[in-house]
Design an enzyme around this catalytic site. Structure first.
Site, PDB file in Angstrom:
ATOM      1  N   TYR A 112       0.837  -1.202   0.000  1.00 54.33           N
ATOM      2  CA  TYR A 112       0.000   0.000   0.000  1.00 54.33           C
ATOM      3  C   TYR A 112       0.872   1.253   0.000  1.00 54.33           C
ATOM      4  CZ  TYR A 112      -3.920  -3.072   1.266  1.00 54.33           C
ATOM      5  OH  TYR A 112      -4.873  -4.062   1.271  1.00 54.33           O
ATOM      6  N   GLU A 170      -2.110 -16.665  -9.766  1.00 56.76           N
ATOM      7  CA  GLU A 170      -0.994 -15.946 -10.376  1.00 56.76           C
ATOM      8  C   GLU A 170       0.364 -16.445  -9.901  1.00 56.76           C
ATOM      9  OE1 GLU A 170      -1.416 -11.706 -10.270  1.00 56.76           O
ATOM     10  OE2 GLU A 170      -3.504 -11.789 -10.932  1.00 56.76           O
TER      11      GLU A 170
END
Length: 178
Positions: A112, A170
């Site tokens: 973040y 992924e």
């Protein structure tokens, strides 16, 4: 004034039914957990935000997004190179989401704080979290790839199990962790 066409459909995926909507500008909405109740609510909510009556249709505007999502869930690492309609987000959130869409490739994660730094707001990690929570295009604009600086998963609007599944798909998380 002509009202822009809005098409929607619900498609099955490895993380459950997804609500998809597109305008003539591109994919505008992806919503998780599109069960029967949400299928009734989502088109009306979208229509009120866009000022147009959404029409249920899985061809036309949605044909390519559906193909790309099918390829993604089949393990194709290509990025989503779809036209996107950003009209459901603005300001800082849009800036963060655009950076996420172009700057965090398949199979990688970003913190973040790092994402905040990339958009020139190094102290705005919490605001980045809020931008992720308001993402109208999850999976395609990969908010699941944003994690805490200590390696924790952080939050996710689609639920942490969904985030784990997407990251495992992924190759970021071992499938055994969920």
């Amino acid at each position: 004034m002509d009202i822009e066409a809005v098409e929607w459909a619900v498609v099955e995926s490895d993380v459950g039914p997804l609500f998809l909507a597109a305008t003539g500008r591109g994919l505008v909405r992806v919503g998780f957990h599109a069960d029967a109740v949400r299928r009734e609510q989502m088109p009306d909510r979208l229509g009120s935000r866009l000022g147009a009556e959404p029409v249920e249709r899985a061809s036309g505007l949605l044909a390519e997004p559906i193909r790309r999502l099918e390829r993604y869930f089949a393990g194709d690492p290509d990025e989503f190179d779809l036209p996107l309609d950003w009209s459901l987000t603005a300001g800082f959130n849009r800036q963060v989401l655009r950076e996420l869409a172009t700057g965090v490739p398949y199979g990688t994660v970003v913190g973040y704080g790092e994402l905040a730094r990339r958009v020139g707001q190094p102290g705005a990690a919490q605001a980045v979290g809020a931008a992720m929570g308001s993402n109208p295009l999850p999976v395609v604009v990969p908010c699941h790839r944003v994690v805490e600086s200590d390696g924790g998963l952080g939050g996710f609007g689609g639920g942490l199990e969904t985030k784990r599944r997407l990251l495992a798909l992924e190759g970021v998380l071992p499938a055994l962790l969920f």
